[in-house]
Design a protein around this motif. Structure first.
Motif, short mmCIF file in Angstrom:
data_model
loop_
_atom_site.label_atom_id
_atom_site.label_comp_id
_atom_site.label_asym_id
_atom_site.label_seq_id
_atom_site.Cartn_x
_atom_site.Cartn_y
_atom_site.Cartn_z
N ALA A 96 20.32 47.32 70.61
CA ALA A 96 20.46 46.33 71.68
C ALA A 96 21.67 45.43 71.50
CB ALA A 96 19.19 45.49 71.76
N ASP A 97 22.19 45.35 70.28
CA ASP A 97 23.35 44.49 70.03
C ASP A 97 24.64 45.11 70.55
OD1 ASP A 97 21.85 42.56 68.88
OD2 ASP A 97 22.27 43.14 66.82
N TYR A 98 24.60 46.35 70.99
CA TYR A 98 25.80 47.03 71.44
C TYR A 98 25.68 47.42 72.90
CZ TYR A 98 26.58 47.26 66.44
OH TYR A 98 26.74 46.93 65.12
N GLY A 99 26.69 47.11 73.65
CA GLY A 99 26.78 47.38 75.06
C GLY A 99 28.06 46.73 75.56
N TYR A 100 28.26 46.71 76.85
CA TYR A 100 29.49 46.10 77.37
C TYR A 100 29.23 45.54 78.76
CZ TYR A 100 29.68 50.84 79.32
OH TYR A 100 29.36 52.02 79.94
N ARG A 101 29.97 44.50 79.08
CA ARG A 101 29.92 43.93 80.42
C ARG A 101 30.83 44.73 81.35
NH1 ARG A 101 27.86 39.46 81.90
NH2 ARG A 101 29.53 39.00 83.38
N ASP A 102 30.56 44.62 82.62
CA ASP A 102 31.34 45.32 83.63
C ASP A 102 32.60 44.52 83.94
OD1 ASP A 102 32.00 47.25 85.51
OD2 ASP A 102 30.90 46.23 87.12
N GLU A 103 33.40 44.29 82.91
CA GLU A 103 34.62 43.50 83.06
C GLU A 103 35.45 43.61 81.78
OE1 GLU A 103 32.96 39.59 83.59
OE2 GLU A 103 33.05 39.12 81.45
N THR A 104 36.71 43.30 81.90
CA THR A 104 37.57 43.01 80.76
C THR A 104 38.18 41.63 81.02
OG1 THR A 104 39.47 44.12 81.78
CG2 THR A 104 38.09 45.43 80.29
N HIS A 105 38.69 41.00 79.96
CA HIS A 105 39.28 39.68 80.18
C HIS A 105 40.38 39.44 79.16
CE1 HIS A 105 36.50 37.21 77.25
NE2 HIS A 105 36.63 38.45 76.83
N ALA A 106 41.19 38.42 79.44
CA ALA A 106 42.31 38.06 78.58
C ALA A 106 42.18 36.61 78.15
CB ALA A 106 43.64 38.26 79.31
N TYR A 107 42.55 36.37 76.90
CA TYR A 107 42.73 34.98 76.44
C TYR A 107 44.17 34.60 76.72
CZ TYR A 107 42.70 30.81 73.50
OH TYR A 107 42.79 29.52 73.06
N PHE A 108 44.36 33.65 77.64
CA PHE A 108 45.70 33.21 78.05
C PHE A 108 45.62 31.69 78.20
CE2 PHE A 108 49.52 35.30 80.15
CZ PHE A 108 50.32 34.15 80.13
N PRO A 109 45.75 30.95 77.09
CA PRO A 109 45.46 29.51 77.09
C PRO A 109 46.58 28.69 77.72
CG PRO A 109 46.17 30.19 74.91
CD PRO A 109 46.11 31.44 75.75
N VAL A 110 46.40 28.30 78.96
CA VAL A 110 47.42 27.58 79.71
C VAL A 110 47.88 26.33 78.97
CG1 VAL A 110 47.86 26.33 81.86
CG2 VAL A 110 46.62 28.51 81.91
N ALA A 111 46.96 25.65 78.30
CA ALA A 111 47.30 24.39 77.62
C ALA A 111 48.36 24.57 76.54
CB ALA A 111 46.04 23.78 77.01
N HIS A 112 48.51 25.78 76.01
CA HIS A 112 49.42 26.00 74.89
C HIS A 112 50.75 26.62 75.32
CE1 HIS A 112 46.18 24.63 72.55
NE2 HIS A 112 45.46 25.73 72.60
N PHE A 113 50.97 26.72 76.63
CA PHE A 113 52.24 27.21 77.15
C PHE A 113 52.97 26.08 77.86
CE2 PHE A 113 49.95 31.11 76.50
CZ PHE A 113 50.92 32.05 76.19
N ASP A 114 54.30 26.18 77.92
CA ASP A 114 55.08 25.21 78.69
C ASP A 114 55.01 25.49 80.18
OD1 ASP A 114 56.03 23.93 76.34
OD2 ASP A 114 57.52 25.51 76.07
N GLU A 115 54.92 26.76 80.54
CA GLU A 115 54.78 27.16 81.94
C GLU A 115 53.87 28.38 82.02
OE1 GLU A 115 58.45 27.38 84.45
OE2 GLU A 115 59.48 27.10 82.53
N VAL A 116 53.05 28.43 83.06
CA VAL A 116 52.26 29.61 83.40
C VAL A 116 52.37 29.82 84.91
CG1 VAL A 116 49.98 30.68 83.47
CG2 VAL A 116 50.68 29.39 81.46
N VAL A 117 52.77 31.02 85.32
CA VAL A 117 52.97 31.35 86.72
C VAL A 117 52.28 32.68 87.01
CG1 VAL A 117 54.67 31.87 88.52
CG2 VAL A 117 55.20 30.16 86.75
N GLN A 118 51.57 32.77 88.15
CA GLN A 118 50.93 34.01 88.54
C GLN A 118 51.56 34.54 89.83
OE1 GLN A 118 46.68 32.57 88.32
NE2 GLN A 118 46.47 34.36 86.97
N HIS A 119 51.78 35.89 89.85
CA HIS A 119 52.45 36.49 91.01
C HIS A 119 52.17 38.00 91.04
CE1 HIS A 119 55.44 37.00 94.15
NE2 HIS A 119 56.02 37.96 93.45
N ASP A 120 51.58 38.47 92.16
CA ASP A 120 51.39 39.91 92.39
C ASP A 120 50.72 40.63 91.22
OD1 ASP A 120 52.45 39.71 94.88
OD2 ASP A 120 54.42 40.51 94.36
N GLY A 121 49.61 40.08 90.72
CA GLY A 121 48.86 40.72 89.64
C GLY A 121 49.37 40.41 88.26
N TRP A 122 50.53 39.75 88.17
CA TRP A 122 51.11 39.38 86.88
C TRP A 122 50.79 37.92 86.57
CZ3 TRP A 122 53.54 42.64 83.52
CH2 TRP A 122 53.97 43.87 84.00
#
Length: 734
Positions: free
Chosen positions: A544-570
């Motif tokens: 039961a400890d093994y399985g997966y969610r129906d998603e993937t995700h990224a750690y992208f900590p906005v607070a630790h960047f000088d700029e963060v911009v999103q555009h066309d999936g990027w």
């Protein structure tokens, strides 16, 4: 000859062409390293002593020795300060080996110091003399709090096996004439028993690299016992070879260090360690030796930095320090560990291919295979059943695999057991091998502003309990990585309480940020990587400890960047002169209701893409290669990109992710797929590295025992066949 920067052999000294012929002996650490030792000690001993911390007591006693005017008063450590450590060792609980090792560091470095009463020093001696130093030793009949003691110590991981053998060796050396309670052996007999196991551990890592590759956690637990062997082993062969392995480990750290951050892919790591440089367990040790970060010291109780600060025998070769601080563009390719076929055979009696390098699937090589967590890999199952049944491991250390023993008739013998297991194994092999760490091929690209590191095509679609597949690192905290989570830390709408602890929730993994619920297929060429997710298993109720969610995700900590911009999936990020671009084929959104990871300041950090299959692309760049951040963004956003779903080509009932084509503005047209090779402008890029290590500073063959490391005029030679360790000295005045 004690270990330091050693005199070259006579043959080398006679060779005028050999740059190491000018090397001079150095019996003590060089000036620059002494200055760094003192810098850490001043930081650590400006903090109040916590006498319950063995490592902090070690450091404060060292400060008394090294810092003018610093003293630790008699009785500073109360007699009950370590009651919990003594109890853990008595009860044979997990991590007790680390307590034994740290007691030994105190005994060797500061025995008899009046900060501890004579009675407390005696308790330390007694704890070490009554400790169980290996799994096959008899478990003593003990009762604690009215219950019999069960051995729950973990002996077999790469770091634990080294810790246990080092503790046994040094305890045996220290108490050579004493009788050890568990075995009835003398200290000298324990030392001689541990010696060949230690030398084998060192030799295997010299030939094949490290199981827990590039780990920001467990490298610290390798470095500590090796430092102790260099400092205190009286056997020259043991101390010299330990120093040589230390050099290789520090070289590994140096090659994957960026602004103090051990930002490579990791065989084992946790979110509590990988979210920022100062959280790495190796941080204070690497800061002491490499001084490659603006971030202040982190831990006044770092055992690693404490051992480095007291050392008079280990001198880091200057060339390794310079490699860590080198900002020239560099690609490092490494091959580590040995292959183990975890896939089920077509029939139970199909012979397993023999292991490489004249190894065997017998108890003689058990420490190596089990250090890879290969307990449940098909070729190792007969050995696991034999040893677990004999030593009672199903009820203790291997309890999470005990379902196997419950479902077969162990009286049938090896052939009958394997026949009974075959059908079950075909259904459960992915879950059974969630901890497996087998042969890995890593690629790391580094400049002065960025680093990108990944494990190439590693166990795709399987579970990776604590594996960190890839990471882009721009500085101490500006990092990006993706992961397939197993579960949410909180139910939707559930309030975040101050008591929430990522360590308690996410370990041992896979969790929400730790490990991979399914490992991606990754292909990297220099500063670009394509990361494909497609789970290749069906979660099993038995695990039961093994399985997966129906998603993937990224750690992208906005607070630790000088700029963060999103555009066309990027999603683009800038930190100083370093840039990163991250693309997701599936649409993304910020998940805003999760507990903060590390100093996120209320800003987004969790970029989520629905769907258990996904294609991510990452590219890093810097101001030296691009006019500015806007130019970098515009070029990548305009690049041609195609992501085409791949059906279940291999017929196993699971989709096979995507075929990706990406016209990288810096590298050319890159193609990659679940089954397709990595190509650049039509030329295939190998995902299997032939060399043990290959970068501008060293190229050494896999299964070799000789390393020639060079940067400019600085050199280091490590020859594990002859035992030679030679290096050019630091510059004058250093």
């Amino acid at each position: 000859m004690r270990v330091g920067l050693l005199v070259p052999s006579l043959a080398l000294a006679c060779s005028l062409a050999d740059p190491l012929a000018a090397g001079e002996p150095a019996g003590s650490v060089p000036q620059w390293q002494q200055e760094r030792q003192l810098a850490y000690l001043r930081f650590a001993c400006a903090r109040p002593l916590d006498p319950t911390q063995q490592s902090q007591v070690l450091i404060h006693l060292t400060c008394e020795r090294r810092l003018d005017g610093f003293a630790l008063a008699p009785g500073s450590v109360p007699d009950d300060a370590w009651d919990d450590r003594f109890a853990r060792m008595l009860r044979l609980q997990d991590m007790s080996d680390l307590n034994a090792l740290r007691f030994l560091s105190l005994v060797y470095a500061h025995s008899g110091h009046p900060a501890l009463s004579p009675e407390l020093w005696q308790r330390v001696d007694e704890a070490l003399l009554s400790f169980k130093y290996w799994s096959s030793d008899p478990t003593p009949e003990r009762v604690f709090d009215g219950a019999p003691v069960t051995d729950s110590m973990w002996y077999w991981s790469e770091n634990h096996s080294l810790i246990f053998r080092t503790a046994e060796y040094l305890a045996g050396q220290r108490y050579a004439e004493e009788t050890f309670a568990v075995t009835g052996l003398t200290g000298e007999e324990h030392r001689e028993r541990a010696r060949p196991q230690l030398l084998a551990w060192l030799d295997h890592r010299a030939r094949w690299g490290f199981t827990e590759w590039h780990s920001d956690v467990y490298y610290a637990l390798d470095l500590e016992p090796l430092l102790m062997l260099v400092e205190w082993a009286e056997d020259e062969e043991v101390s010299t070879r330990a120093a040589m392995l230390l050099d290789l480990l520090w070289l590994d750290v140096a090659l994957h260090l960026h602004h103090g951050n051990s930002g490579g892919t990791h065989g084992r790591s946790y979110i509590k360690d990988k979210a920022a440089a100062e959280l790495n367990d190796t941080f204070d040790g690497s800061k002491l030796l490499f001084d490659d970060t603006r971030t202040d010291w982190a831990d006044p109780a770092s055992q690693l930095a404490g051992l480095l600060s007291l050392s008079t025998a280990y001198a880091l070769p200057w060339v390794i320090r310079e490699i860590a601080r080198d900002d020239a563009p560099m690609v490092d390719r490494e091959r580590m560990n040995l292959p183990v076929d975890e896939h089920p055979p077509s029939a139970w009696d199909t012979p397993a291919p023999p292991p490489p390098y004249e190894l065997t699937y017998t108890e003689a090589d058990l420490p190596l295979w089990w250090s890879m967590n290969a307990f449940a890999a098909w070729p190792l199952l007969p050995l696991t059943f034999a040893v677990a049944g004999r030593d009672g491991l199903w009820d203790s250390q291997l309890a999470d695999l005990a379902v196997l023993a419950e479902l077969v008739d162990a009286t049938k013998g090896p052939a009958g057991i394997m026949e009974d297991l075959h059908l079950l194994y075909r259904s459960l092999w992915t879950s059974l091998n969630a901890r497996l760490l087998e042969e890995v091929h890593t690629t790391t690209y580094r400049t002065g502003a960025t680093m990108l590191s990944s494990a190439q095509d590693y166990r795709k679609g399987s579970i990776g309990r604590q594996i960190h597949s890839w990471q882009a690192t721009l500085d101490e905290r500006a990092i990006v990585f993706t992961q397939q989570p197993r579960r949410l830390p909180l139910a939707t709408g559930e309030p975040i309480t101050p008591e929430f602890d990522w360590r308690a929730f996410d370990e041992p993994g896979p969790g929400y940020w730790t490990g991979e619920a399914s490992l991606p297929r990754t292909g990297q060429i220099d500063n670009v990587a394509i990361v494909l997710y497609a789970p290749q298993y069906t979660p099993a109720p038995l695990f039961a400890d093994y399985g997966y969610r129906d998603e993937t995700h990224a750690y992208f900590p906005v607070a630790h960047f000088d700029e963060v911009v999103q555009h066309d999936g990027w999603t683009f990020g800038r930190r100083g002169d370093g840039y990163v671009a991250l693309y997701s084929h599936n649409p993304t959104s910020w998940r805003l209701d999760r507990p903060a990871v590390y100093r996120n300041d209320g800003l987004p950090f969790d970029l989520v893409a629905a769907g258990d299959q996904n294609a991510w692309i990452v590219e890093v760049g810097d101001a030296a290669a691009w006019q500015d951040f806007a130019t970098f963004r515009a070029a990548i956003a305009a690049a041609e990109l195609s992501v085409v779903p791949v059906a279940d080509r291999d017929g196993d009932g699971h989709g096979d992710a995507f075929d990706v084509t990406y016209a990288s503005p810096s590298r050319g047209t890159i193609t990659f797929g679940w089954h397709a090779p990595l190509t650049v402008d039509g030329a295939e890029v190998p995902l299997r590295h032939q060399q043990r290590i290959d970068n501008p500073f060293v190229r050494a063959p896999f299964d070799g025992r000789r390393y020639e490391i060079a940067r400019g005029g600085d050199r280091l030679r490590l020859d594990f066949t002859t035992g030679e360790r030679s290096a050019t000295p630091p510059p004058a005045g250093r």
